[in-house]
Structures are given as structure tokens and as C-alpha cells.
Design a protein around this motif. Structure first.
Motif, short mmCIF file in Angstrom:
data_model
loop_
_atom_site.label_atom_id
_atom_site.label_comp_id
_atom_site.label_asym_id
_atom_site.label_seq_id
_atom_site.Cartn_x
_atom_site.Cartn_y
_atom_site.Cartn_z
N UNK A 93 41.76 34.15 51.52
CA UNK A 93 42.52 35.38 51.30
C UNK A 93 41.78 36.27 50.31
N UNK A 94 42.10 37.56 50.38
CA UNK A 94 41.60 38.49 49.37
C UNK A 94 42.59 39.63 49.24
N UNK A 95 42.61 40.25 48.07
CA UNK A 95 43.44 41.42 47.85
C UNK A 95 42.84 42.29 46.76
N UNK A 96 42.98 43.60 46.92
CA UNK A 96 42.54 44.51 45.87
C UNK A 96 43.61 44.53 44.80
N UNK A 97 43.21 44.25 43.56
CA UNK A 97 44.18 44.16 42.47
C UNK A 97 44.08 45.31 41.48
N UNK A 98 42.99 46.10 41.58
CA UNK A 98 42.81 47.18 40.61
C UNK A 98 41.75 48.16 41.10
N UNK A 99 41.96 49.44 40.84
CA UNK A 99 40.93 50.48 41.05
C UNK A 99 40.74 51.21 39.74
N UNK A 100 39.49 51.57 39.44
CA UNK A 100 39.20 52.20 38.16
C UNK A 100 37.88 52.94 38.25
N UNK A 101 37.65 53.88 37.32
CA UNK A 101 36.37 54.56 37.27
C UNK A 101 35.40 53.72 36.46
N UNK A 102 34.13 53.84 36.79
CA UNK A 102 33.10 53.04 36.11
C UNK A 102 33.13 53.25 34.60
#
Length: 109
Positions: A93-102
Motif C-alpha cells: 500500500x501507499x498513500x500521500x500524507x503531506x504536500x509542501x514546498x521545498x
């Protein structure tokens, strides 16, 4: 002659492992496996593995992926994915847990 069983010492498990769980792969192999399989699914190479921990059934990794490249680089958007592997290193399984700028820095909690 007695019908009692003679003790020949400790009993050994079958070499094929019988009903035992498969041996867990090493941490470096688990890291490579998580990165490679996630790249196959997303079509983007991982930037880094930021965490790796053993679980009862295998491994769990946090993989950082560049999702949107911008100029300047500090404005690029990255995502952190939680990847679950079984004991043999197969992605379960996989899931995106966070998005952020570098350029974003996590605040202390």
C-alpha cells in the motif's frame, strides 16, 4: 521393548521454514524496494527516504517525491508518501500524507 519414545534431543524445524513467517529483508534493501516500486507507480523518481521502520508484517517507509518543479527551487512542491512493504519487500500500500514546498520548514511541536 518399551513403547515410550526415546528423546533424540531437540526437534528441528523443517529447512523450508514450515509455517514460520518469511525472514524480513534488510533495511537497506527495504529502502531501495520502497523507492523503486513507488517510482514505478508514480512515474517520478524519489528525492529521499525520510523514515523507515519495521512493522510486524514488514516495513513502513516515508518517501519524498518532487511533484511540481518550480523556479526558484524553494518554490517546488514535494510530497511525502507512506509506503507499506511486506516482509519480502513487495509494496502492499501507499498513500500521500503531506504536500509542501521545498523551502518549507516543519515547526517544532
Amino acid at each position: 521393548m518399551s513403547s515410550e519414545r526415546q528423546d533424540d534431543g531437540p526437534r528441528r524445524e523443517p529447512r523450508d521454514g514450515g509455517s514460520r513467517r518469511p525472514r524480513r529483508m534488510s533495511a537497506p534493501k527495504a529502502m531501495r524496494s520502497a523507492a523503486q516500486q513507488l517510482e514505478e507507480l508514480l512515474g517520478r523518481p524519489p528525492e529521499a527516504i525520510s523514515a523507515l521502520r519495521p512493522t510486524d508484517d514488514g516495513w513502513e517507509a516515508e518517501v519524498e517525491v518532487l511533484e511540481l518543479e518550480r523556479i526558484p527551487e524553494t518554490a517546488s512542491v514535494l510530497a511525502s508518501y507512506r509506503v507499506t512493504l511486506d516482509a519480502e519487500g513487495e509494496l502492499m500500500a501507499y498513500e500521500r500524507v503531506r504536500r509542501y514546498t521545498r523551502g518549507q520548514i516543519d515547526r517544532r511541536t
